[in-house]
Design a protein around this motif. Sequence first.
Motif, mmCIF file in Angstrom:
data_model
loop_
_atom_site.group_PDB
_atom_site.id
_atom_site.type_symbol
_atom_site.label_atom_id
_atom_site.label_comp_id
_atom_site.label_asym_id
_atom_site.label_seq_id
_atom_site.Cartn_x
_atom_site.Cartn_y
_atom_site.Cartn_z
ATOM 1 N N ARG A 63 -91.689 1.330 -37.193
ATOM 2 C CA ARG A 63 -90.633 2.245 -36.719
ATOM 3 C C ARG A 63 -89.348 2.030 -37.515
ATOM 4 N N THR A 69 -87.444 4.717 -39.962
ATOM 5 C CA THR A 69 -86.009 4.979 -39.825
ATOM 6 C C THR A 69 -85.302 4.796 -41.158
ATOM 7 N N ASN A 70 -85.643 3.736 -41.866
ATOM 8 C CA ASN A 70 -84.992 3.460 -43.143
ATOM 9 C C ASN A 70 -85.338 4.489 -44.205
#
Length: 291
Positions: A160, A164-165
């Motif tokens: 996750r 996100t990154n």
Amino acid sequence: MNGGGGLDALTGRRAALRLAAAHLAAAGIPDAEREARFLVMGLLGLEPRDLALDGDRPVGEAAPLVRAALDRRAMGEPVARILGAWEFWGLPFVLVPETLVPRPDTETVVEAALAALPDRTAPLRILDLGTGSGCILVALLSELPRAVGIGLDRSEPALRAARTNAIANGTGGRALVACGNWCDPLRGPFDLVVSNPPYIAAGDIPGLDREVAQHDPRAALDGGADGLDAYRQILGSLGRGRLLKPGAPAVVEIGYDQAEAVRTIGIAAGLRVAKLSRDLPGHDRALTFTH
């Protein structure tokens, strides 16, 4: 000294940096001034120009947050863990407890991978094994405009964070994440495989610096009894010929004293050693293999 260096709401920004550095130095933190600067400026969301133009502005309601963070750092928690974010390849990455803090040494893997690619504008397929925060994959995608990549990891929280990154750094449309153990669930072929696997011998982990031993996820450190378990799995899978395109590179990060052992594992798996790369301090840090 009071907790958190004695900072209060009326303390100015520049004064806060001085108090923070003194607090960390008194706690025995190496390079206390640099650490204090990263921590205080990160928590307050400041740029250097903010100190130059408005350095006397009080820290205000952020004072308790800064005091608590300084006490955590004085107890050995790394700045990156306290901030929950760190920079790699000039890009920002959020962290979770299940991910390693990206380190400058690992940029050697990115450099070696880019050097091994004959055409950076080609439509490449990349596989990042044990992706963690996604720092290697996202850094590569930022340099390879037509590449797509898969980041594989056993940890769903890490995946996750990687997702996100990728989105935050503008590569989300070209980056997928998948949960699995090394190469097991994957089909190739890929144009590039990269990995920073766990490579610390299990018995050596308690003796590491406390910032690592107490705060990095053990699963991302523990390479088995001799530190080489992950290489046996990864290089063995690559050697069977279903993941790498013929002649395509695979780049793995290694410990400073592991080059010969990892080289031997790769050759036994049917791979060819193309290059040994060293990090900035001059330590062996990455091996490039081809099939």
